[in-house]
Design a protein around this motif. Sequence first.
Motif, PDB file in Angstrom:
ATOM      1  N   GLU A   9      -4.327   3.792  -8.744  1.00 24.30           N
ATOM      2  CA  GLU A   9      -3.894   4.238  -7.410  1.00 24.30           C
ATOM      3  C   GLU A   9      -4.615   3.323  -6.534  1.00 24.30           C
ATOM      4  OE1 GLU A   9      -6.386   7.665  -5.824  1.00 24.30           O
ATOM      5  OE2 GLU A   9      -6.165   8.203  -7.815  1.00 24.30           O
ATOM      6  N   TYR A 235       2.890   1.274  -5.030  1.00 21.64           N
ATOM      7  CA  TYR A 235       3.918   1.771  -4.485  1.00 21.64           C
ATOM      8  C   TYR A 235       5.339   1.180  -4.817  1.00 21.64           C
ATOM      9  CZ  TYR A 235       0.331   3.826  -1.725  1.00 21.64           C
ATOM     10  OH  TYR A 235      -0.812   4.814  -1.508  1.00 21.64           O
ATOM     11  N   LYS A 238       7.591  -0.053  -1.989  1.00 21.38           N
ATOM     12  CA  LYS A 238       7.580   0.738  -0.919  1.00 21.38           C
ATOM     13  C   LYS A 238       6.321   1.253  -0.046  1.00 21.38           C
ATOM     14  CE  LYS A 238      11.894   2.548  -2.507  1.00 21.38           C
ATOM     15  NZ  LYS A 238      11.740   1.994  -3.942  1.00 21.38           N
ATOM     16  N   VAL A 239       5.504   0.267   0.366  1.00 16.93           N
ATOM     17  CA  VAL A 239       4.527   0.211   0.744  1.00 16.93           C
ATOM     18  C   VAL A 239       4.407   0.915   2.296  1.00 16.93           C
ATOM     19  CG1 VAL A 239       2.030  -0.869   1.489  1.00 16.93           C
ATOM     20  CG2 VAL A 239       3.589  -1.774  -0.203  1.00 16.93           C
TER      21      VAL A 239
END
Length: 244
Positions: A9, A235, A238-239
């Motif tokens: 993460e 992500y 798709k930040v």
Amino acid sequence: MAGLPISAELNVTRPAPERAALLLEVYRRFRQTYGEVPLIPRREAMHELISTILSQRTTAANEDAAYQELRQLGDWDAIVAAPVEAVTESIRLSNYPEQKAPRIQATLRAVKAEHGNYNLDFLAELNPAEGLKWLTALPGVGVKTASLVLLFNYAKPVFPVDTHVHRITSRIGAIPKMGEQAAHKALLALLPPDPPLLYELHINLLRHGQQVCTFSRPRCGKCVLQDICDAYKIYDGKVPPFKT
Ligand code: SF4
């Protein structure tokens, strides 16, 4: 750099040597993309100091407009002697003018009281730690403002961290989750004590943050850091908007 491990993460720390190498790779790619940025002071040191105070939470255009109007009050002595309401009014285009006006007057007063004038060139003789200590003791001067003056005007090996520097270095995985203030020390520990490199990296991160890696909708499709960016991988392209 393509083989860097992907964190589970965002903001899980990679080993320090990898983060140091990552920052040098960013520097190298920005040199190719944006070009060399020579370390030449953009304005006189007191101008830099006061303008940086005005720039807090303010656009560059409004910061400059506020500075120009402030200087309409006269020289630094005249600005110190002016009623605080007049100083506040003159810098109204800067956000939080009621807070900044007394701080600007107090800062000018403190410099004059200690040195008899408004010349900051004595900072050239201090080491970076001494310079930071002196500047951050002034009212309203934080580590970012102090670092800007020391690097931009006196070529000291310090690294100013603004919102753009903080956001990009966090997203790519150069630093774990931390505030802007703490990021000064963390990033400096990873970078070589080379003022021209530090200056160019700072300026190009600022440019990249304004044009590509923006706060809410980063343009990852146009980013030269895409293949080395943790956020992009985590992500899946798709930040999301940056959370501090
Ligand atoms: Fe920012 Fe996207 Fe570039 Fe990563 S890939 S640095 S999130 S613009």
